[in-house]
Every structure is written in C-alpha cells, then in structure tokens.
Scaffold this active site. Structure first.
Site, PDB file in Angstrom:
ATOM      1  N   VAL A  56     -25.582  38.493  -4.894  1.00  0.00           N
ATOM      2  CA  VAL A  56     -25.709  37.058  -5.199  1.00  0.00           C
ATOM      3  C   VAL A  56     -25.173  36.175  -4.083  1.00  0.00           C
ATOM      4  O   VAL A  56     -25.840  35.237  -3.632  1.00  0.00           O
ATOM      5  CB  VAL A  56     -24.984  36.715  -6.524  1.00  0.00           C
ATOM      6  CG1 VAL A  56     -25.059  35.217  -6.792  1.00  0.00           C
ATOM      7  CG2 VAL A  56     -25.598  37.495  -7.672  1.00  0.00           C
ATOM      8  N   LYS A  65     -19.191  44.253   0.363  1.00  0.00           N
ATOM      9  CA  LYS A  65     -17.815  44.395  -0.125  1.00  0.00           C
ATOM     10  C   LYS A  65     -16.844  44.576   1.043  1.00  0.00           C
ATOM     11  O   LYS A  65     -17.189  45.215   2.061  1.00  0.00           O
ATOM     12  CB  LYS A  65     -17.704  45.598  -1.068  1.00  0.00           C
ATOM     13  CG  LYS A  65     -18.097  45.294  -2.507  1.00  0.00           C
ATOM     14  CD  LYS A  65     -18.081  46.525  -3.390  1.00  0.00           C
ATOM     15  CE  LYS A  65     -16.644  47.054  -3.566  1.00  0.00           C
ATOM     16  NZ  LYS A  65     -15.816  46.125  -4.394  1.00  0.00           N
ATOM     17  N   SER A 110     -15.671  30.021   0.634  1.00  0.00           N
ATOM     18  CA  SER A 110     -15.163  29.734  -0.707  1.00  0.00           C
ATOM     19  C   SER A 110     -16.112  28.811  -1.469  1.00  0.00           C
ATOM     20  O   SER A 110     -16.697  27.905  -0.901  1.00  0.00           O
ATOM     21  CB  SER A 110     -13.783  29.068  -0.634  1.00  0.00           C
ATOM     22  OG  SER A 110     -13.327  28.779  -1.937  1.00  0.00           O
ATOM     23  N   GLY A 129     -17.729  30.381  -4.486  1.00  0.00           N
ATOM     24  CA  GLY A 129     -18.460  31.252  -5.396  1.00  0.00           C
ATOM     25  C   GLY A 129     -19.965  31.187  -5.150  1.00  0.00           C
ATOM     26  O   GLY A 129     -20.439  30.722  -4.110  1.00  0.00           O
ATOM     27  N   LYS A 145      -8.295  31.880   4.354  1.00  0.00           N
ATOM     28  CA  LYS A 145      -8.991  32.112   3.083  1.00  0.00           C
ATOM     29  C   LYS A 145      -8.077  32.833   2.100  1.00  0.00           C
ATOM     30  O   LYS A 145      -8.075  32.531   0.898  1.00  0.00           O
ATOM     31  CB  LYS A 145     -10.256  32.943   3.301  1.00  0.00           C
ATOM     32  CG  LYS A 145     -11.010  33.342   2.019  1.00  0.00           C
ATOM     33  CD  LYS A 145     -11.413  32.152   1.148  1.00  0.00           C
ATOM     34  CE  LYS A 145     -12.385  32.485   0.063  1.00  0.00           C
ATOM     35  NZ  LYS A 145     -11.911  33.328  -1.046  1.00  0.00           N
ATOM     36  N   HIS A 169      -5.804  30.343   0.754  1.00  0.00           N
ATOM     37  CA  HIS A 169      -6.600  29.550  -0.200  1.00  0.00           C
ATOM     38  C   HIS A 169      -6.597  30.243  -1.558  1.00  0.00           C
ATOM     39  O   HIS A 169      -6.342  29.613  -2.595  1.00  0.00           O
ATOM     40  CB  HIS A 169      -8.035  29.391   0.292  1.00  0.00           C
ATOM     41  CG  HIS A 169      -8.997  28.951  -0.778  1.00  0.00           C
ATOM     42  ND1 HIS A 169      -9.564  29.822  -1.691  1.00  0.00           N
ATOM     43  CD2 HIS A 169      -9.475  27.726  -1.099  1.00  0.00           C
ATOM     44  CE1 HIS A 169     -10.338  29.163  -2.540  1.00  0.00           C
ATOM     45  NE2 HIS A 169     -10.297  27.896  -2.195  1.00  0.00           N
ATOM     46  N   ASN A 170      -6.842  31.535  -1.563  1.00  0.00           N
ATOM     47  CA  ASN A 170      -6.892  32.259  -2.829  1.00  0.00           C
ATOM     48  C   ASN A 170      -5.528  32.344  -3.493  1.00  0.00           C
ATOM     49  O   ASN A 170      -5.429  32.289  -4.720  1.00  0.00           O
ATOM     50  CB  ASN A 170      -7.478  33.653  -2.609  1.00  0.00           C
ATOM     51  CG  ASN A 170      -9.000  33.604  -2.503  1.00  0.00           C
ATOM     52  OD1 ASN A 170      -9.552  32.651  -1.951  1.00  0.00           O
ATOM     53  ND2 ASN A 170      -9.663  34.610  -3.045  1.00  0.00           N
ATOM     54  N   GLU A 205      -5.117  29.152  -5.085  1.00  0.00           N
ATOM     55  CA  GLU A 205      -6.025  29.166  -6.249  1.00  0.00           C
ATOM     56  C   GLU A 205      -5.348  29.826  -7.441  1.00  0.00           C
ATOM     57  O   GLU A 205      -5.374  29.314  -8.566  1.00  0.00           O
ATOM     58  CB  GLU A 205      -7.286  29.929  -5.857  1.00  0.00           C
ATOM     59  CG  GLU A 205      -8.295  30.185  -6.942  1.00  0.00           C
ATOM     60  CD  GLU A 205      -9.411  31.121  -6.443  1.00  0.00           C
ATOM     61  OE1 GLU A 205     -10.046  30.785  -5.432  1.00  0.00           O
ATOM     62  OE2 GLU A 205      -9.630  32.177  -7.060  1.00  0.00           O
TER      63      GLU A 205
HETATM   64  C1  6PG Z   1     -13.628  31.665  -3.789  1.00  0.00           C
HETATM   65  C2  6PG Z   1     -12.926  32.581  -4.765  1.00  0.00           C
HETATM   66  C3  6PG Z   1     -13.377  34.015  -4.646  1.00  0.00           C
HETATM   67  C4  6PG Z   1     -12.459  34.936  -5.449  1.00  0.00           C
HETATM   68  C5  6PG Z   1     -13.163  35.505  -6.640  1.00  0.00           C
HETATM   69  C6  6PG Z   1     -12.267  36.554  -7.313  1.00  0.00           C
HETATM   70  O1  6PG Z   1     -12.929  31.127  -2.916  1.00  0.00           O
HETATM   71  O2  6PG Z   1     -14.838  31.506  -3.945  1.00  0.00           O
HETATM   72  O3  6PG Z   1     -11.533  32.545  -4.427  1.00  0.00           O
HETATM   73  O4  6PG Z   1     -13.374  34.389  -3.274  1.00  0.00           O
HETATM   74  O5  6PG Z   1     -12.089  36.023  -4.709  1.00  0.00           O
HETATM   75  O6  6PG Z   1     -13.472  34.446  -7.463  1.00  0.00           O
HETATM   76  O7  6PG Z   1     -11.090  35.970  -7.719  1.00  0.00           O
HETATM   77  P1  6PG Z   1      -9.903  36.859  -8.323  1.00  0.00           P
HETATM   78  O8  6PG Z   1      -9.038  37.275  -7.151  1.00  0.00           O
HETATM   79  O9  6PG Z   1      -9.228  35.966  -9.295  1.00  0.00           O
HETATM   80  O10 6PG Z   1     -10.515  38.087  -8.983  1.00  0.00           O
END
Ligand code: 6PG
Length: 479
Positions: free
Chosen positions: A14, A77, A130, A132, A185, A188-189, A192
C-alpha cells in the site's frame, strides 16, 4: 541505455503503491516494480489513468526504464528485506545513481548502507516518510538524509509530492548526511508515541474522573482541536471516540482490547536516547505503557491489589476538571516535543550531521502523524534562536507552561489520588521540576556510589574528583 522514468518505486504494497501514484499524479513518469508481477499489473490496471507508469517485470527492466541519474525508491520492510533488494539492484546501477529507502529503517542500518554504497559511487538516501497510506498518496512529510548532492536532483521531485504547510512550503528538505533522515523519523515516531499516550491519559481521566462518556469526550477533543492543541492526533481521537461499533451498538473504544501494540520505532527512540544520555522520559513512559498494557496475565493477577477507585465528579466540577486536563495535556505535550528535539540535537552533535531543528519542525507542519499547529511556533522558536538550549527556554512556551502550572499539578495529583494511571503527565511534570530544581538528589547518588564503589564525586566548591575513605577515617582524598 537510459530510460524515460524520472523516478521508480519498487515494493508496491500500500505505501509503495500510493507513493508511486502520488509521483504519477504530479506529472512524473514512474517506473514501477514488485517482486510479484501481479501487483505491478494491478497498479497499472487500476490506476494507470492517473499518470504515466512504466511497469517492469524484472529488476533489469526496472533499471532500464529509469533516466540517468537513476532514482529508485525502495518501499519494502525494514531490515533484511531492504538489504536483499539493495543487493539485487546494485549490480545493475552506475555511479551517480540514487537509491532511496522510504521504509522505517533503523538509522544505523542507513549509515552502514550509505557508507557501503558510497564506495561504489552510488548515493544512498534514507528517507523517513510519515503520514501513513493517506499521506503517501496525498502528501507525506518526507525526511531525506544522505548526500546533499543527491538531494539536488531528488529534492524537486519530492517537493512535488510532499504535503504542503499552511504557508505552501513543501514538507520536505534535506535533513542531513547518511542516517540523519531516518534518525529524525525515529524521533518523530517517539514523539508520536508520547502524543498518543498523553491523549490516552487525557481520555482516561475524563472517562474515570470527570465521568464523561466517549461521545462527550469526543466533543471535548473536537473543542480542543479548535485551539492550541490543533493537531492530526487530536482530530482523529475525536473521530475514534465518536465511533460506534456497528455489531454491538457500543462505543467503539469499549469493544477494543486494551493491549497496545508497537512495530518498534518508538522503542528505538528510547534505546538510542539511553545511549545518547538524553532524558526522553515522556517517550519512554509511552513505550512502557504500551508494554504494560500487553501483560494481560500480570494485570489480571494485580486486579485485586488495594487502591482507590475513581469517583466521578458532578457536572460543574467535571467541566472544571476537563479544563485542567487541557492545560495538563498541552504542558505535557510541550515537554515531549522538548525532549524529542533535545534528542535530535544530541544525535546531530554525536554524528556531526548539522541538523537544523527549526527545519525539522517545519517538515512536521503537515503530512506527518504528529502534524500540529504549534509546530510552526516551534519552527519560529528555533529559527529565531538557533542556540535555544531547550524548547522550554523559549519565552512564549515558558509562559504557557507557567500558566498551566496549577492545573497540571492538580491533574497529576488527582490522578494519583483517584488511582488513575497517568505516567505521561507525571513524567513530564517530574522532568520539568527536575530541570528547574536548584539541587537534585544526584548529590546523594554520588555519595552512595563513592561509598560502595569508590566511583568518586565532584564538589561544588572546587574542581577535581574526590573519594572519601568510607572504610577508614572517612577523610577525603583527591582521586
Ligand atoms: C508514520 C507512522 C508509521 C508508524 C506506523 C506503526 O509516521 O506514518 O509513524 O511510520 O510506524 O503507524 O506505528 P507503531 O510503531 O505504533 O506500530
């Protein structure tokens, strides 16, 4: 022989498919490739009208379809699959070609790959992407690292597909060399995770202490989203909380198992922060909260432990408490971003990347998961004072945090009194108080370490390292 495609995407799950469509919709000729040809054909069949795709049935066809310097985006991946794809394509490439890894790679993997490929004259760009699936299609925030030279040809293409900030600026810029993009990044996460944990705690407190229903909390979040908490995560939280489960008619949040999962990028943020010595306590509490929620047996065994059960407030007190929670949420959010930017600055110094924190904040104004209105203020704070030691040192953020003090502390105290876990709010407040404390109990820690391990300590009144002869006459010697 050179092809006609300005860019190529290999890996058409996707995210990769949507990124390829985004490039095509923005006028680029896009070579597309997938290990299984059926995905490539499906993309062209379903979305071929959106732009110019050049389907490739093999790695050789894919490379041949690309103009020079070739630009290949890998969307597979992270980890070994990415290495495998790189190994498949490298023999087909020539010096000056560019490989872009758009996955959530660990920045140390990116540093290794960039170093290895640089020796072959091939540019390797680790780009955090970032937003999704929706972001990949309609405009992500893009955080490319790698050689500045490769950004010269790659940048204009990425700027076409990136999200646009409110001022029209594309949310993409060269973050810094080698692994800088994937490092940013990663942070960033981490932010998040912290953002989501704080929002979860606000929800939990409004549910348990204010006695609000999910629908009422959704309404509260919608209201907050009109103010300084304006952000993607607050916006979607209101939608998630307003959602009713079709099968049961119950609030959606009441039929979801309360065990949070994590793919691991937030965990990396904390691991790296520990190595760098950066206290990202808010992000760490968010990661641990997800882990704790997954220990179902431990939680079951602990269910009967003694402690208070929250008693919902009356309507007026609940409304007042909700206002306090907004203050606590905002203050804790500022602390989490403060910690995240500290880690970015520490990483930039450790790896000599020269990352501009203001530019990073600008990248996050749109497209990414943590996009938020206040990021433009963070950008302005760092642009106005590049040597800013901490976001909390910015006078405007400091003033807002000051105004939140009484409510923030009351919310943390209420959570403790009512037995509602709020580790994110509490950790943010403890971090804030530790930063401003004139003396910390680290004094005692140093004494203890010297007592049992002769690890020495420093004094407040003179330079040098010292040790006390704890087992003897307790005199002090210079170490
Ligand atoms: C983004 C998100 C994405 C994230 C997934 C899984 O920036 O689009 O941060 O990269 O890795 O949504 O998130 P989890 O680590 O919560 O499983």
């Amino acid at each position: 022989m050179s092809g006609t495609a300005q860019i190529g995407v290999t890996g058409l799950a996707v995210m990769g498919r949507n990124l390829a469509r985004n490039f095509a919709r923005n006028g680029l000729t896009v070579a597309v490739h997938n290990r299984s040809r059926s995905r490539t054909d499906a993309l062209v069949e379903e979305f071929g009208s959106e732009g110019t795709f050049v389907p490739a049935g093999s790695a050789e066809e894919f490379v041949a379809a690309l103009e020079r310097p070739r630009r290949l985006v890998i969307m597979v991946k992270a980890g070994e699959p990415t290495d495998a794809v790189i190994q498949e394509f490298v023999p087909l490439l020539e010096p000056g070609d560019v490989i872009i890894d758009g996955g959530n790679a660990h920045f140390e993997d990116t540093r290794r790959r960039e170093r290895e490929l640089r020796e072959r004259g091939i540019h390797f760009v680790g780009a955090g992407i970032s937003g999704g699936e929706e972001g990949a299609l309609n405009g992500p925030s893009i955080m490319p690292g790698g050689p500045a030279e490769s950004y010269e040809s790659l940048g204009p293409l990425l700027e076409r597909i990136a999200a646009k900030a409110p001022d029209g600026t594309p949310c993409v810029s060269h973050v810094g060399p080698d692994g800088a993009g994937h490092f940013v990044k990663m942070v960033h996460n981490g932010i998040e995770y912290a953002d989501m944990q704080l929002i979860g705690e606000a929800y939990h407190l409004l549910r348990e202490v204010a006695g609000y229903s999910p629908a009422k909390i959704a309404e509260t979040f919608r209201g907050w989203n009109d103010g300084r908490l304006d952000s993607y995560l607050i916006e979607i939280t209101a939608q998630v909380l307003a959602h009713t489960d079709a099968e049961t008619g119950k609030p959606f949040v009441d039929v979801v198992a309360d065990r949070a999962e994590q793919k691991g990028t937030g965990r990396w943020t904390v691991q790296i922060a520990l190595d760098l010595g950066v206290p990202v306590s808010g992000i760490a509490e968010a990661v641990f909260a997800r882990s704790l929620s997954g220990h179902a047996e431990l939680r079951e065994a602990s269910r009967s432990l003694p402690g208070p059960v929250a008693e919902p407030l009356d309507e007026a007190a609940a409304a007042r408490f909700a206002d306090r929670v907004e203050q606590a949420l905002y203050a804790s959010k500022v602390v989490s971003y403060t910690q995240g930017f500290h880690q970015i600055q520490a990483g930039s110094e450790a790896y000599d990347w020269g990352v501009d924190p203001g530019a990073v904040a600008a990248l996050w104004r749109a497209g990414c998961i943590i996009r938020a209105a206040f990021l433009d203020r963070i950008r302005a704070a760092y642009d106005g004072r590049p040597e800013l030691p901490s976001l909390l040192a910015d006078k405007d953020f400091a003033a807002e945090i000051g105004a939140a003090q009484e409510d923030w502390r009351e919310v943390v105290a209420t959570a403790a009194r009512q037995g509602v876990p709020a580790p994110g709010f509490a950790a943010a407040l403890a971090y804030y108080d530790a930063l401003r404390a004139p003396r910390l109990p680290a004094t005692l820690t140093q004494g203890q370490r010297d007592y049992f391990g002769a690890h020495t300590y420093r004094r407040t009144d003179r330079d040098g390292a010292f040790h006390t002869l704890w087992g003897g006459d307790r005199s002090e010697v210079t170490a």
